[in-house]
Design an enzyme around this catalytic site. Structure first.
Site, short mmCIF file in Angstrom:
data_model
loop_
_atom_site.label_atom_id
_atom_site.label_comp_id
_atom_site.label_asym_id
_atom_site.label_seq_id
_atom_site.Cartn_x
_atom_site.Cartn_y
_atom_site.Cartn_z
N ASP A 1 0.86 -1.18 0.00
CA ASP A 1 0.00 0.00 0.00
C ASP A 1 0.90 1.24 0.00
O ASP A 1 1.74 1.40 0.89
CB ASP A 1 -0.89 0.00 1.25
CG ASP A 1 -2.27 0.58 0.98
OD1 ASP A 1 -2.34 1.60 0.26
OD2 ASP A 1 -3.27 0.02 1.46
N ASP B 1 -2.91 4.71 -2.46
CA ASP B 1 -3.97 5.32 -1.67
C ASP B 1 -4.31 6.72 -2.20
O ASP B 1 -3.40 7.52 -2.45
CB ASP B 1 -3.50 5.39 -0.21
CG ASP B 1 -4.57 5.87 0.73
OD1 ASP B 1 -5.56 5.13 0.91
OD2 ASP B 1 -4.42 6.97 1.30
N GLU C 1 -6.28 4.08 -6.12
CA GLU C 1 -7.55 4.41 -5.51
C GLU C 1 -7.96 5.79 -6.02
O GLU C 1 -7.31 6.79 -5.71
CB GLU C 1 -7.43 4.41 -3.98
CG GLU C 1 -8.76 4.70 -3.29
CD GLU C 1 -8.62 4.93 -1.80
OE1 GLU C 1 -9.60 4.63 -1.08
OE2 GLU C 1 -7.56 5.41 -1.36
N HIS D 1 -11.07 -2.61 3.35
CA HIS D 1 -10.89 -2.12 4.72
C HIS D 1 -11.67 -0.85 5.02
O HIS D 1 -11.81 -0.47 6.18
CB HIS D 1 -9.40 -1.88 4.98
CG HIS D 1 -8.83 -0.76 4.15
ND1 HIS D 1 -8.69 -0.86 2.78
CD2 HIS D 1 -8.41 0.49 4.47
CE1 HIS D 1 -8.18 0.27 2.30
NE2 HIS D 1 -8.01 1.10 3.31
N ASP D 2 -12.16 -0.18 3.97
CA ASP D 2 -12.92 1.07 4.14
C ASP D 2 -14.42 0.88 3.96
O ASP D 2 -15.18 1.86 4.01
CB ASP D 2 -12.45 2.12 3.13
CG ASP D 2 -11.13 2.75 3.51
OD1 ASP D 2 -10.79 2.75 4.71
OD2 ASP D 2 -10.42 3.25 2.61
#
Length: 555
Positions: free
Chosen positions: A98, A200, A255, A327-328
Protein backbone atom coordinates in the site's frame (compact mmCIF):
# COMPACT_ATOMS: atom_id res chain seq x y z
CA UNK A 1 -6.26 -6.77 -25.71
CA UNK A 2 -2.89 -7.35 -24.10
CA UNK A 3 -2.61 -10.45 -21.92
CA UNK A 4 -0.77 -9.96 -18.61
CA UNK A 5 -0.28 -11.87 -15.36
CA UNK A 6 -2.09 -9.27 -13.28
CA UNK A 7 -5.19 -9.46 -15.46
CA UNK A 8 -5.30 -13.21 -14.88
CA UNK A 9 -4.68 -13.02 -11.13
CA UNK A 10 -6.92 -12.97 -8.06
CA UNK A 11 -5.90 -10.55 -5.30
CA UNK A 12 -6.42 -10.97 -1.57
CA UNK A 13 -6.32 -7.92 0.67
CA UNK A 14 -4.83 -8.27 4.14
CA UNK A 15 -5.44 -5.71 6.87
CA UNK A 16 -2.47 -6.71 9.03
CA UNK A 17 -3.78 -5.40 12.36
CA UNK A 18 -6.75 -7.76 12.13
CA UNK A 19 -5.42 -10.78 10.22
CA UNK A 20 -3.34 -12.91 12.61
CA UNK A 21 -1.52 -12.20 15.86
CA UNK A 22 1.61 -14.34 16.34
CA UNK A 23 2.91 -12.94 19.63
CA UNK A 24 -0.17 -12.64 21.82
CA UNK A 25 -0.42 -8.85 22.13
CA UNK A 26 -3.87 -8.64 20.55
CA UNK A 27 -2.57 -7.00 17.35
CA UNK A 28 -2.07 -8.79 14.04
CA UNK A 29 1.49 -8.81 12.71
CA UNK A 30 3.76 -9.84 9.87
CA UNK A 31 4.76 -13.19 11.34
CA UNK A 32 1.05 -13.91 11.64
CA UNK A 33 0.67 -13.33 7.91
CA UNK A 34 3.64 -15.58 7.13
CA UNK A 35 2.07 -18.33 9.21
CA UNK A 36 -1.12 -18.19 7.13
CA UNK A 37 0.43 -18.22 3.64
CA UNK A 38 -0.42 -21.89 3.19
CA UNK A 39 -4.08 -21.07 3.85
CA UNK A 40 -3.97 -18.45 1.08
CA UNK A 41 -2.13 -20.81 -1.25
CA UNK A 42 -4.86 -23.40 -0.65
CA UNK A 43 -7.53 -20.82 -1.44
CA UNK A 44 -5.73 -20.22 -4.73
CA UNK A 45 -5.03 -16.50 -4.73
CA UNK A 46 -2.08 -15.08 -6.67
CA UNK A 47 -1.38 -11.69 -5.07
CA UNK A 48 -1.59 -10.24 -1.57
CA UNK A 49 -2.37 -6.54 -1.27
CA UNK A 50 -0.94 -5.59 2.10
CA UNK A 51 -2.48 -2.60 3.84
CA UNK A 52 0.24 -0.34 5.33
CA UNK A 53 2.89 -1.94 7.52
CA UNK A 54 5.19 1.10 7.69
CA UNK A 55 6.14 2.92 10.87
CA UNK A 56 3.16 4.99 12.01
CA UNK A 57 1.67 6.57 15.13
CA UNK A 58 -1.62 4.96 14.06
CA UNK A 59 -3.95 7.91 14.07
CA UNK A 60 -5.55 6.28 11.01
CA UNK A 61 -4.38 2.69 11.47
CA UNK A 62 -1.20 2.97 9.46
CA UNK A 63 -2.40 5.32 6.72
CA UNK A 64 -0.45 8.04 8.56
CA UNK A 65 3.15 7.09 7.84
CA UNK A 66 6.08 8.49 9.81
CA UNK A 67 8.81 6.44 8.09
CA UNK A 68 8.34 4.80 4.67
CA UNK A 69 11.41 2.58 5.04
CA UNK A 70 10.69 1.08 8.46
CA UNK A 71 8.16 -1.45 9.70
CA UNK A 72 5.64 -0.56 12.39
CA UNK A 73 7.04 -1.94 15.63
CA UNK A 74 3.66 -3.47 16.54
CA UNK A 75 3.83 -5.49 13.31
CA UNK A 76 7.42 -6.71 13.68
CA UNK A 77 10.73 -5.94 12.00
CA UNK A 78 12.10 -5.54 8.50
CA UNK A 79 13.60 -9.03 8.89
CA UNK A 80 10.06 -10.31 9.50
CA UNK A 81 8.92 -8.55 6.34
CA UNK A 82 11.78 -9.99 4.28
CA UNK A 83 10.94 -13.48 5.55
CA UNK A 84 7.27 -13.02 4.64
CA UNK A 85 8.19 -11.80 1.16
CA UNK A 86 10.52 -14.75 0.63
CA UNK A 87 7.97 -17.29 1.88
CA UNK A 88 5.22 -15.78 -0.28
CA UNK A 89 7.41 -15.94 -3.37
CA UNK A 90 8.22 -19.60 -2.62
CA UNK A 91 4.48 -20.23 -2.95
CA UNK A 92 4.22 -18.14 -6.14
CA UNK A 93 2.27 -15.46 -4.26
CA UNK A 94 3.18 -11.87 -5.07
CA UNK A 95 3.12 -9.02 -2.54
CA UNK A 96 1.67 -5.62 -3.43
CA UNK A 97 2.35 -2.80 -0.95
CA UNK A 98 0.00 0.00 0.00
CA UNK A 99 1.56 3.28 -1.14
CA UNK A 100 0.30 6.28 0.85
CA UNK A 101 1.87 9.39 -0.65
CA UNK A 102 -0.90 11.99 -0.80
CA UNK A 103 -0.02 12.70 2.83
CA UNK A 104 2.32 11.62 5.60
CA UNK A 105 2.01 11.57 9.36
CA UNK A 106 2.64 14.85 11.15
CA UNK A 107 5.34 12.83 12.95
CA UNK A 108 7.28 12.22 9.71
CA UNK A 109 10.67 13.91 9.77
CA UNK A 110 9.74 15.96 6.71
CA UNK A 111 6.78 17.55 8.46
CA UNK A 112 8.64 18.00 11.75
CA UNK A 113 11.13 20.11 9.79
CA UNK A 114 8.49 21.79 7.62
CA UNK A 115 6.62 23.32 10.55
CA UNK A 116 9.75 24.77 12.21
CA UNK A 117 10.00 27.89 10.08
CA UNK A 118 8.95 29.40 6.76
CA UNK A 119 12.57 29.23 5.60
CA UNK A 120 13.12 25.57 6.41
CA UNK A 121 14.20 23.51 3.35
CA UNK A 122 11.27 21.15 3.99
CA UNK A 123 8.69 23.94 4.26
CA UNK A 124 7.34 23.47 0.74
CA UNK A 125 7.10 19.70 1.09
CA UNK A 126 3.62 20.46 2.44
CA UNK A 127 0.82 22.91 1.64
CA UNK A 128 0.82 26.00 3.86
CA UNK A 129 -1.46 29.03 3.58
CA UNK A 130 -2.22 32.23 5.46
CA UNK A 131 -5.58 32.39 7.17
CA UNK A 132 -8.35 34.66 5.88
CA UNK A 133 -7.93 36.64 9.07
CA UNK A 134 -6.71 36.07 12.62
CA UNK A 135 -9.36 33.47 13.38
CA UNK A 136 -10.35 31.95 10.03
CA UNK A 137 -8.68 29.24 7.94
CA UNK A 138 -7.73 29.87 4.30
CA UNK A 139 -11.07 28.52 3.01
CA UNK A 140 -14.16 26.59 4.09
CA UNK A 141 -13.07 23.10 3.03
CA UNK A 142 -13.95 20.15 5.23
CA UNK A 143 -11.78 17.08 5.71
CA UNK A 144 -12.87 13.54 4.87
CA UNK A 145 -12.79 12.63 8.57
CA UNK A 146 -14.86 15.57 9.79
CA UNK A 147 -13.87 19.07 10.85
CA UNK A 148 -12.06 21.65 8.73
CA UNK A 149 -9.36 20.61 6.25
CA UNK A 150 -6.93 23.18 7.67
CA UNK A 151 -5.01 23.10 10.94
CA UNK A 152 -3.54 26.22 12.48
CA UNK A 153 0.12 25.99 13.49
CA UNK A 154 1.21 28.65 15.95
CA UNK A 155 4.96 28.25 15.27
CA UNK A 156 4.65 30.13 11.97
CA UNK A 157 1.14 31.56 12.30
CA UNK A 158 -0.06 29.64 9.23
CA UNK A 159 -2.36 26.75 8.34
CA UNK A 160 -1.47 23.42 6.71
CA UNK A 161 -3.82 21.39 4.53
CA UNK A 162 -5.01 17.94 5.62
CA UNK A 163 -7.74 16.36 3.51
CA UNK A 164 -7.96 13.59 6.11
CA UNK A 165 -6.95 13.71 9.80
CA UNK A 166 -5.09 16.75 11.14
CA UNK A 167 -2.27 14.26 11.80
CA UNK A 168 -2.12 13.55 8.04
CA UNK A 169 -0.77 16.70 6.37
CA UNK A 170 -0.96 16.67 2.57
CA UNK A 171 2.28 16.57 0.61
CA UNK A 172 2.96 19.24 -2.00
CA UNK A 173 3.51 17.24 -5.18
CA UNK A 174 4.30 20.41 -7.13
CA UNK A 175 7.67 20.45 -5.34
CA UNK A 176 10.19 18.44 -7.43
CA UNK A 177 11.98 17.20 -4.30
CA UNK A 178 8.76 15.64 -2.96
CA UNK A 179 8.39 13.64 -6.16
CA UNK A 180 12.06 12.64 -6.06
CA UNK A 181 11.79 11.50 -2.44
CA UNK A 182 8.69 9.44 -3.23
CA UNK A 183 10.19 7.88 -6.35
CA UNK A 184 13.42 7.02 -4.52
CA UNK A 185 11.41 5.33 -1.78
CA UNK A 186 9.34 3.37 -4.30
CA UNK A 187 12.52 2.22 -6.07
CA UNK A 188 13.92 1.07 -2.71
CA UNK A 189 10.90 -1.20 -2.18
CA UNK A 190 10.99 -2.49 -5.76
CA UNK A 191 14.66 -3.38 -5.34
CA UNK A 192 13.69 -5.30 -2.21
CA UNK A 193 11.54 -7.47 -4.48
CA UNK A 194 7.95 -6.42 -3.91
CA UNK A 195 5.52 -6.91 -6.78
CA UNK A 196 3.62 -3.66 -7.00
CA UNK A 197 1.70 -0.88 -5.34
CA UNK A 198 -1.89 -0.10 -4.43
CA UNK A 199 -1.86 3.70 -4.36
CA UNK A 200 -3.97 5.32 -1.67
CA UNK A 201 -6.13 8.31 -2.81
CA UNK A 202 -3.68 8.81 -5.68
CA UNK A 203 -6.17 10.98 -7.60
CA UNK A 204 -5.74 13.67 -4.89
CA UNK A 205 -2.00 14.30 -5.21
CA UNK A 206 -2.34 17.36 -7.49
CA UNK A 207 -4.13 20.44 -6.15
CA UNK A 208 -5.00 23.68 -7.89
CA UNK A 209 -2.88 26.72 -7.04
CA UNK A 210 -5.92 28.77 -6.13
CA UNK A 211 -7.98 27.33 -3.30
CA UNK A 212 -11.32 29.16 -3.14
CA UNK A 213 -14.22 28.30 -0.87
CA UNK A 214 -16.06 25.18 -1.98
CA UNK A 215 -19.76 24.62 -2.38
CA UNK A 216 -21.12 23.85 1.07
CA UNK A 217 -22.47 20.35 1.70
CA UNK A 218 -23.52 19.60 5.26
CA UNK A 219 -21.10 21.63 7.40
CA UNK A 220 -18.17 22.43 5.15
CA UNK A 221 -17.16 23.37 1.63
CA UNK A 222 -16.34 20.70 -0.95
CA UNK A 223 -12.63 20.43 -1.81
CA UNK A 224 -13.11 17.90 -4.63
CA UNK A 225 -13.12 20.35 -7.59
CA UNK A 226 -9.72 21.64 -6.48
CA UNK A 227 -8.01 18.51 -5.12
CA UNK A 228 -9.35 15.47 -6.99
CA UNK A 229 -8.11 14.71 -10.55
CA UNK A 230 -6.08 17.92 -10.27
CA UNK A 231 -4.22 19.77 -13.00
CA UNK A 232 -0.97 17.78 -12.90
CA UNK A 233 -2.08 14.36 -11.67
CA UNK A 234 -1.48 12.61 -15.00
CA UNK A 235 1.81 14.42 -15.54
CA UNK A 236 3.06 13.26 -12.15
CA UNK A 237 1.88 9.66 -12.64
CA UNK A 238 3.56 9.51 -16.04
CA UNK A 239 6.73 10.78 -14.39
CA UNK A 240 6.34 8.08 -11.71
CA UNK A 241 5.91 5.46 -14.43
CA UNK A 242 8.98 6.65 -16.30
CA UNK A 243 11.16 6.94 -13.20
CA UNK A 244 10.05 3.79 -11.35
CA UNK A 245 7.14 1.65 -12.51
CA UNK A 246 8.30 0.92 -16.06
CA UNK A 247 11.57 -0.48 -14.78
CA UNK A 248 10.00 -3.43 -12.93
CA UNK A 249 7.56 -6.24 -13.67
CA UNK A 250 5.02 -5.04 -11.13
CA UNK A 251 1.30 -4.35 -10.79
CA UNK A 252 -0.23 -0.98 -9.93
CA UNK A 253 -3.75 -0.02 -8.92
CA UNK A 254 -4.84 3.47 -7.97
CA UNK A 255 -7.55 4.41 -5.51
CA UNK A 256 -9.41 7.08 -7.48
CA UNK A 257 -12.60 8.07 -5.70
CA UNK A 258 -15.03 9.97 -7.93
CA UNK A 259 -13.42 8.70 -11.13
CA UNK A 260 -15.49 8.33 -14.32
CA UNK A 261 -14.85 5.73 -17.04
CA UNK A 262 -13.41 8.48 -19.25
CA UNK A 263 -10.98 9.52 -16.54
CA UNK A 264 -10.13 5.88 -15.80
CA UNK A 265 -8.97 5.49 -19.39
CA UNK A 266 -6.41 8.22 -18.69
CA UNK A 267 -5.20 6.70 -15.43
CA UNK A 268 -5.18 3.09 -16.60
CA UNK A 269 -5.44 3.06 -20.39
CA UNK A 270 -3.63 0.33 -22.24
CA UNK A 271 -1.12 2.87 -23.62
CA UNK A 272 -1.22 5.87 -21.26
CA UNK A 273 1.85 4.80 -19.28
CA UNK A 274 0.41 5.51 -15.86
CA UNK A 275 -1.25 2.72 -13.84
CA UNK A 276 -2.49 -0.80 -14.62
CA UNK A 277 -5.97 -0.30 -13.15
CA UNK A 278 -7.96 1.89 -10.80
CA UNK A 279 -10.52 1.43 -8.07
CA UNK A 280 -13.78 3.17 -8.85
CA UNK A 281 -16.37 3.50 -6.10
CA UNK A 282 -19.64 4.29 -7.81
CA UNK A 283 -21.31 1.11 -6.60
CA UNK A 284 -20.27 1.69 -2.97
CA UNK A 285 -20.61 5.50 -2.77
CA UNK A 286 -24.01 6.05 -4.35
CA UNK A 287 -26.31 5.22 -1.46
CA UNK A 288 -25.91 7.87 1.28
CA UNK A 289 -28.72 9.36 3.39
CA UNK A 290 -26.44 11.66 5.38
CA UNK A 291 -23.28 12.12 3.36
CA UNK A 292 -21.87 8.58 3.05
CA UNK A 293 -24.04 7.28 5.89
CA UNK A 294 -27.08 5.12 5.20
CA UNK A 295 -28.78 1.93 6.32
CA UNK A 296 -30.28 1.10 2.93
CA UNK A 297 -29.12 -1.34 0.30
CA UNK A 298 -28.58 -0.01 -3.20
CA UNK A 299 -31.42 -0.96 -5.61
CA UNK A 300 -30.35 -3.75 -7.95
CA UNK A 301 -31.29 -1.81 -11.09
CA UNK A 302 -28.93 0.98 -9.98
CA UNK A 303 -26.17 -1.48 -9.10
CA UNK A 304 -26.44 -3.20 -12.48
CA UNK A 305 -26.34 0.10 -14.32
CA UNK A 306 -23.22 1.26 -12.50
CA UNK A 307 -21.24 -1.97 -12.80
CA UNK A 308 -22.28 -2.58 -16.41
CA UNK A 309 -21.18 0.90 -17.40
CA UNK A 310 -17.66 0.10 -16.28
CA UNK A 311 -17.72 -3.32 -17.93
CA UNK A 312 -18.69 -1.95 -21.32
CA UNK A 313 -16.92 1.42 -21.43
CA UNK A 314 -13.51 0.12 -20.37
CA UNK A 315 -13.56 -3.01 -22.55
CA UNK A 316 -10.41 -3.12 -24.68
CA UNK A 317 -9.33 0.33 -23.43
CA UNK A 318 -8.55 -0.01 -19.72
CA UNK A 319 -8.77 -2.63 -16.98
CA UNK A 320 -11.32 -3.02 -14.21
CA UNK A 321 -10.77 -3.72 -10.53
CA UNK A 322 -13.58 -5.89 -9.17
CA UNK A 323 -14.54 -5.66 -5.50
CA UNK A 324 -17.48 -5.68 -3.11
CA UNK A 325 -15.65 -4.62 0.04
CA UNK A 326 -12.31 -3.63 1.52
CA UNK A 327 -10.89 -2.12 4.72
CA UNK A 328 -12.92 1.07 4.14
CA UNK A 329 -16.26 -0.60 3.39
CA UNK A 330 -18.74 -2.69 5.39
CA UNK A 331 -18.92 -6.44 4.86
CA UNK A 332 -20.23 -7.42 1.42
CA UNK A 333 -22.74 -10.03 2.54
CA UNK A 334 -24.30 -7.57 5.01
CA UNK A 335 -24.45 -4.76 2.46
CA UNK A 336 -25.28 -6.38 -0.87
CA UNK A 337 -26.56 -9.79 0.23
CA UNK A 338 -28.42 -11.08 3.28
CA UNK A 339 -26.54 -11.85 6.48
CA UNK A 340 -29.39 -13.65 8.23
CA UNK A 341 -28.55 -17.24 9.24
CA UNK A 342 -30.97 -18.54 6.59
CA UNK A 343 -29.44 -16.72 3.64
CA UNK A 344 -25.90 -15.72 4.58
CA UNK A 345 -24.05 -18.58 2.90
CA UNK A 346 -26.11 -18.72 -0.27
CA UNK A 347 -26.08 -14.95 -0.74
CA UNK A 348 -22.31 -14.80 -0.09
CA UNK A 349 -21.80 -17.37 -2.84
CA UNK A 350 -24.16 -15.48 -5.14
CA UNK A 351 -22.22 -12.24 -4.68
CA UNK A 352 -18.95 -14.05 -5.35
CA UNK A 353 -20.38 -15.53 -8.56
CA UNK A 354 -21.59 -12.18 -9.81
CA UNK A 355 -18.27 -10.44 -9.22
CA UNK A 356 -15.75 -13.12 -10.20
CA UNK A 357 -17.35 -13.76 -13.57
CA UNK A 358 -17.02 -10.10 -14.62
CA UNK A 359 -14.20 -8.63 -16.70
CA UNK A 360 -11.40 -7.32 -14.48
CA UNK A 361 -9.13 -8.43 -11.66
CA UNK A 362 -11.09 -9.64 -8.60
CA UNK A 363 -10.16 -8.55 -5.09
CA UNK A 364 -11.10 -10.63 -2.03
CA UNK A 365 -11.03 -8.83 1.30
CA UNK A 366 -9.91 -10.98 4.24
CA UNK A 367 -12.85 -12.97 5.60
CA UNK A 368 -14.99 -12.34 2.54
CA UNK A 369 -14.17 -15.89 1.46
CA UNK A 370 -15.83 -17.05 4.69
CA UNK A 371 -18.90 -14.84 4.37
CA UNK A 372 -17.94 -12.76 7.40
CA UNK A 373 -20.59 -10.22 8.37
CA UNK A 374 -20.94 -6.75 9.87
CA UNK A 375 -20.37 -6.50 13.61
CA UNK A 376 -23.42 -6.02 15.88
CA UNK A 377 -22.34 -2.70 17.41
CA UNK A 378 -24.41 -1.66 20.41
CA UNK A 379 -22.28 1.08 21.98
CA UNK A 380 -20.23 3.88 20.41
CA UNK A 381 -17.32 2.95 22.71
CA UNK A 382 -16.85 -0.19 20.59
CA UNK A 383 -15.63 1.88 17.61
CA UNK A 384 -11.92 2.29 16.88
CA UNK A 385 -12.16 3.98 13.48
CA UNK A 386 -11.41 7.71 13.47
CA UNK A 387 -13.99 8.34 10.74
CA UNK A 388 -16.80 6.60 12.63
CA UNK A 389 -15.97 8.34 15.91
CA UNK A 390 -15.88 11.78 14.29
CA UNK A 391 -19.07 11.09 12.34
CA UNK A 392 -21.00 10.40 15.52
CA UNK A 393 -19.66 13.59 17.05
CA UNK A 394 -20.56 15.72 14.03
CA UNK A 395 -24.00 14.28 13.37
CA UNK A 396 -25.28 13.47 16.87
CA UNK A 397 -23.37 15.42 19.48
CA UNK A 398 -23.93 18.55 17.41
CA UNK A 399 -27.67 17.96 17.69
CA UNK A 400 -28.15 17.71 13.91
CA UNK A 401 -29.54 14.17 14.17
CA UNK A 402 -30.84 12.04 16.98
CA UNK A 403 -28.94 8.94 18.05
CA UNK A 404 -31.93 6.86 16.92
CA UNK A 405 -31.82 8.31 13.40
CA UNK A 406 -28.07 8.11 12.87
CA UNK A 407 -27.06 4.92 14.71
CA UNK A 408 -28.48 2.43 12.12
CA UNK A 409 -26.57 4.25 9.39
CA UNK A 410 -23.33 4.32 11.37
CA UNK A 411 -23.35 0.63 12.20
CA UNK A 412 -24.29 -0.30 8.62
CA UNK A 413 -21.49 1.67 6.95
CA UNK A 414 -18.73 1.92 9.57
CA UNK A 415 -15.26 0.93 8.39
CA UNK A 416 -14.83 -0.99 11.64
CA UNK A 417 -17.18 -3.67 10.25
CA UNK A 418 -14.30 -4.74 8.01
CA UNK A 419 -11.68 -4.46 10.72
CA UNK A 420 -12.84 -6.98 13.30
CA UNK A 421 -10.39 -9.87 13.62
CA UNK A 422 -10.22 -12.61 11.03
CA UNK A 423 -12.21 -15.61 12.25
CA UNK A 424 -9.84 -18.58 12.13
CA UNK A 425 -11.57 -21.08 14.42
CA UNK A 426 -14.08 -21.42 17.27
CA UNK A 427 -11.60 -21.04 20.13
CA UNK A 428 -11.29 -17.88 22.24
CA UNK A 429 -10.91 -14.69 20.18
CA UNK A 430 -11.63 -16.71 17.02
CA UNK A 431 -8.08 -18.08 17.01
CA UNK A 432 -6.83 -14.61 15.99
CA UNK A 433 -4.91 -14.04 19.22
CA UNK A 434 -4.31 -15.51 22.65
CA UNK A 435 -5.03 -12.09 24.18
CA UNK A 436 -7.93 -9.68 23.93
CA UNK A 437 -7.73 -8.12 20.46
CA UNK A 438 -7.42 -4.39 19.75
CA UNK A 439 -11.00 -4.46 18.47
CA UNK A 440 -13.79 -6.85 19.37
CA UNK A 441 -14.29 -10.19 17.61
CA UNK A 442 -17.64 -10.71 15.92
CA UNK A 443 -19.60 -13.05 18.23
CA UNK A 444 -20.66 -15.22 15.28
CA UNK A 445 -17.10 -16.61 14.97
CA UNK A 446 -18.24 -19.91 16.47
CA UNK A 447 -20.38 -20.49 13.36
CA UNK A 448 -18.28 -18.60 10.81
CA UNK A 449 -14.60 -19.52 10.79
CA UNK A 450 -11.88 -20.81 8.50
CA UNK A 451 -11.29 -24.12 10.31
CA UNK A 452 -14.89 -25.22 9.84
CA UNK A 453 -15.06 -24.05 6.25
CA UNK A 454 -11.82 -25.46 4.91
CA UNK A 455 -12.99 -28.93 5.94
CA UNK A 456 -16.51 -28.46 4.47
CA UNK A 457 -16.66 -28.89 0.67
CA UNK A 458 -19.98 -26.99 0.52
CA UNK A 459 -18.68 -23.94 2.40
CA UNK A 460 -18.33 -20.37 1.17
CA UNK A 461 -14.55 -20.87 1.27
CA UNK A 462 -14.63 -23.81 -1.12
CA UNK A 463 -17.01 -21.94 -3.40
CA UNK A 464 -14.45 -19.10 -3.68
CA UNK A 465 -11.74 -21.68 -4.26
CA UNK A 466 -13.72 -23.12 -7.17
CA UNK A 467 -14.36 -19.67 -8.67
CA UNK A 468 -10.61 -18.96 -8.60
CA UNK A 469 -9.90 -22.32 -10.25
CA UNK A 470 -12.44 -21.66 -13.01
CA UNK A 471 -10.84 -18.30 -13.74
CA UNK A 472 -7.56 -20.05 -14.46
CA UNK A 473 -9.23 -22.65 -16.70
CA UNK A 474 -11.38 -20.47 -18.95
CA UNK A 475 -9.94 -17.41 -20.72
CA UNK A 476 -13.48 -16.18 -21.41
CA UNK A 477 -13.81 -15.34 -17.69
CA UNK A 478 -10.76 -13.08 -17.88
CA UNK A 479 -10.95 -11.60 -21.36
CA UNK A 480 -14.51 -12.11 -22.60
CA UNK A 481 -16.76 -9.23 -23.67
CA UNK A 482 -19.61 -8.38 -21.28
CA UNK A 483 -23.27 -7.92 -22.16
CA UNK A 484 -26.05 -7.19 -19.66
CA UNK A 485 -29.42 -8.95 -20.02
CA UNK A 486 -32.71 -8.16 -18.24
CA UNK A 487 -31.60 -4.61 -17.52
CA UNK A 488 -34.84 -3.65 -15.77
CA UNK A 489 -35.25 -6.73 -13.57
CA UNK A 490 -35.37 -5.72 -9.92
CA UNK A 491 -34.35 -9.21 -8.74
CA UNK A 492 -32.05 -10.82 -11.31
CA UNK A 493 -28.55 -9.79 -12.40
CA UNK A 494 -27.93 -11.63 -15.69
CA UNK A 495 -25.08 -11.14 -18.14
CA UNK A 496 -23.01 -12.97 -20.74
CA UNK A 497 -19.28 -13.01 -21.47
CA UNK A 498 -18.04 -13.88 -24.95
CA UNK A 499 -14.56 -14.70 -26.24
CA UNK A 500 -14.31 -16.17 -29.73
CA UNK A 501 -16.24 -19.49 -29.62
CA UNK A 502 -16.66 -19.55 -25.84
CA UNK A 503 -19.63 -17.93 -24.13
CA UNK A 504 -20.85 -17.98 -20.54
CA UNK A 505 -24.20 -17.02 -19.04
CA UNK A 506 -24.17 -15.70 -15.45
CA UNK A 507 -27.47 -15.62 -13.56
CA UNK A 508 -27.74 -14.22 -10.00
CA UNK A 509 -30.89 -13.77 -7.92
CA UNK A 510 -30.29 -10.79 -5.61
CA UNK A 511 -33.57 -11.24 -3.73
CA UNK A 512 -35.00 -13.57 -1.09
CA UNK A 513 -37.92 -14.29 -3.42
CA UNK A 514 -38.15 -17.02 -6.01
CA UNK A 515 -37.75 -15.75 -9.56
CA UNK A 516 -38.65 -17.32 -12.89
CA UNK A 517 -36.03 -17.23 -15.63
CA UNK A 518 -36.08 -18.46 -19.21
CA UNK A 519 -32.75 -19.86 -20.27
CA UNK A 520 -31.81 -18.47 -23.70
CA UNK A 521 -32.11 -21.06 -26.43
CA UNK A 522 -28.39 -20.93 -27.20
CA UNK A 523 -27.62 -21.98 -23.59
CA UNK A 524 -30.09 -24.83 -23.31
CA UNK A 525 -28.14 -28.05 -22.68
CA UNK A 526 -25.00 -26.01 -21.88
CA UNK A 527 -22.51 -27.12 -19.23
CA UNK A 528 -23.01 -25.76 -15.70
CA UNK A 529 -19.62 -24.49 -14.49
CA UNK A 530 -20.76 -23.60 -10.97
CA UNK A 531 -23.95 -23.22 -8.95
CA UNK A 532 -24.67 -22.34 -5.33
CA UNK A 533 -27.61 -24.76 -5.21
CA UNK A 534 -28.22 -28.33 -6.36
CA UNK A 535 -30.57 -27.23 -9.15
CA UNK A 536 -30.58 -28.61 -12.68
CA UNK A 537 -30.52 -26.20 -15.61
CA UNK A 538 -31.78 -28.48 -18.36
CA UNK A 539 -35.29 -27.02 -18.49
CA UNK A 540 -36.23 -24.11 -20.75
CA UNK A 541 -37.81 -22.18 -17.86
CA UNK A 542 -36.54 -22.48 -14.31
CA UNK A 543 -37.52 -21.02 -10.96
CA UNK A 544 -34.55 -19.65 -9.08
CA UNK A 545 -34.45 -20.05 -5.33
CA UNK A 546 -33.67 -17.02 -3.14
CA UNK A 547 -30.10 -15.84 -3.85
CA UNK A 548 -29.49 -18.64 -6.32
CA UNK A 549 -26.63 -18.20 -8.77
CA UNK A 550 -25.23 -20.30 -11.60
CA UNK A 551 -22.94 -20.07 -14.61
CA UNK A 552 -23.48 -21.92 -17.90
CA UNK A 553 -20.80 -22.48 -20.54
CA UNK A 554 -21.52 -22.87 -24.22
CA UNK A 555 -18.77 -23.82 -26.66
Amino acid sequence: MKKTWWKESVIYQIYPRSFMDSNGDGIGDIKGITGKLDYLKYLGIDIIWLSPVYQSPNDDNGYDISDYRSIMSEFGTMDDFDEMLEEAHKRNIRIVMDLVVNHTSDEHEWFIESRKSKENPYRDYYIWREGKDAAAPPNNWGSCFGGPAWEYDAATDMYYLHLFSKKQPDLNWDHPMVRKEVFDMMTWWCEKGIDGFRMDVISMISKTKDMPDGEVHDLYGDFAPYCVHGPNVHKYLQEMNEQVLSKYDIMTVGETSGVTPEQAKLYAGEDTNELNMVFQFEHVESDGKYGKWTDEQIPLTTLKKLLSRWQTELYGKAWNSLFWDNHDQPRAVSRFGNDSPQYREVSAKMLATCLHMMQGTPYIYQGEELGMTNYPFSDRKEFRDIESIHAYEEWCESGRLSHEAFWPCLIFKSRDNARTPMQWDDTAYAGFSSAQPWIAVNPNYTEINAKAQTSDPDSVFHYYKKLITLRKQYPVIVYGKYELLLENSEDLFVYTRTLEDEKILVVCNFSQKEADFQIPESFQNAVCLISNTSSSYKEETITLKPYEAFVLLKK
